[in-house]
Design a protein around this motif. Structure first.
Motif, PDB file in Angstrom:
ATOM      1  N   ASN A 183       0.384   6.297  13.125  1.00  0.00           N
ATOM      2  CA  ASN A 183      -0.025   6.409  11.723  1.00  0.00           C
ATOM      3  C   ASN A 183       0.824   5.526  10.812  1.00  0.00           C
ATOM      4  OD1 ASN A 183      -2.074   8.182  12.332  1.00  0.00           O
ATOM      5  ND2 ASN A 183      -0.869  10.001  11.898  1.00  0.00           N
ATOM      6  N   LYS A 184       2.127   5.436  11.076  1.00  0.00           N
ATOM      7  CA  LYS A 184       2.996   4.567  10.277  1.00  0.00           C
ATOM      8  C   LYS A 184       2.613   3.102  10.475  1.00  0.00           C
ATOM      9  CE  LYS A 184       6.131   5.707   8.054  1.00  0.00           C
ATOM     10  NZ  LYS A 184       6.185   6.007   6.613  1.00  0.00           N
ATOM     11  N   SER A 185       2.324   2.711  11.710  1.00  0.00           N
ATOM     12  CA  SER A 185       1.920   1.330  11.983  1.00  0.00           C
ATOM     13  C   SER A 185       0.609   1.002  11.284  1.00  0.00           C
ATOM     14  CB  SER A 185       1.762   1.106  13.478  1.00  0.00           C
ATOM     15  OG  SER A 185       2.978   1.247  14.131  1.00  0.00           O
ATOM     16  N   LEU A 186      -0.325   1.922  11.344  1.00  0.00           N
ATOM     17  CA  LEU A 186      -1.620   1.716  10.706  1.00  0.00           C
ATOM     18  C   LEU A 186      -1.465   1.615   9.190  1.00  0.00           C
ATOM     19  CD1 LEU A 186      -4.660   1.484  11.139  1.00  0.00           C
ATOM     20  CD2 LEU A 186      -4.789   3.965  10.949  1.00  0.00           C
ATOM     21  N   LYS A 187      -0.652   2.480   8.620  1.00  0.00           N
ATOM     22  CA  LYS A 187      -0.410   2.444   7.176  1.00  0.00           C
ATOM     23  C   LYS A 187       0.245   1.129   6.771  1.00  0.00           C
ATOM     24  CE  LYS A 187       1.780   5.128   3.476  1.00  0.00           C
ATOM     25  NZ  LYS A 187       1.613   4.093   2.551  1.00  0.00           N
ATOM     26  N   ARG A 188       1.233   0.680   7.570  1.00  0.00           N
ATOM     27  CA  ARG A 188       1.906  -0.583   7.274  1.00  0.00           C
ATOM     28  C   ARG A 188       0.918  -1.750   7.380  1.00  0.00           C
ATOM     29  NH1 ARG A 188       6.132   0.313  10.229  1.00  0.00           N
ATOM     30  NH2 ARG A 188       5.268  -0.530  12.128  1.00  0.00           N
ATOM     31  N   LYS A 235      -2.327  -5.708   4.561  1.00  0.00           N
ATOM     32  CA  LYS A 235      -3.607  -6.373   4.362  1.00  0.00           C
ATOM     33  C   LYS A 235      -3.961  -6.429   2.884  1.00  0.00           C
ATOM     34  CE  LYS A 235      -8.408  -6.222   5.807  1.00  0.00           C
ATOM     35  NZ  LYS A 235      -9.433  -5.499   6.518  1.00  0.00           N
ATOM     36  N   ASP A 236      -3.711  -5.354   2.146  1.00  0.00           N
ATOM     37  CA  ASP A 236      -4.001  -5.333   0.715  1.00  0.00           C
ATOM     38  C   ASP A 236      -3.141  -6.333  -0.038  1.00  0.00           C
ATOM     39  OD1 ASP A 236      -5.952  -3.453   1.003  1.00  0.00           O
ATOM     40  OD2 ASP A 236      -4.680  -1.755   0.478  1.00  0.00           O
TER      41      ASP A 236
END
Length: 101
Positions: free
Chosen positions: A85-90, A95-96
């Motif tokens: 989840n941390k990797s995905l959030k990062r 990307k934004d």
């Protein structure tokens, strides 16, 4: 076949670590540990957990409580899920920032 063999070996054994009260204690320890990780995220991460998770020494007590109240396989699962989840959030945050908006 494997479950039948297991049931025949241990027909009356109750695994207390999967009862509701034990699960609640596990979840409470897990939540306290990950809250500590979020709160102390600016500190140097020196301790090693499973699945490549590093955490600061300030969270050592909550980590021990988490490990003592949960099955080892659950601890590994929760650590892997947290890291994912941390990797995905990062990745999503990065990307934004590259959009140029």
């Amino acid at each position: 076949m494997a479950t039948e063999a297991y049931a025949a070996r241990n027909p009356d054994e109750i695994h207390t670590d999967v009862l509701s009260s034990s699960r609640q204690a596990c979840y409470k320890g897990r939540d306290a540990f990950y809250a500590c990780l979020e709160k102390e995220s600016d500190k140097k991460q020196t301790e090693i957990a499973s699945k490549g998770l590093l955490y600061p020494a300030e969270c050592k007590a909550s980590r021990e409580e988490f490990v003592n109240h949960c099955r080892a396989s659950w601890v590994k699962h929760f650590d892997a899920l947290y890291c994912k989840n941390k990797s995905l959030k990062r990745l999503l945050d990065d990307k934004d920032s590259r959009r140029g908006v």
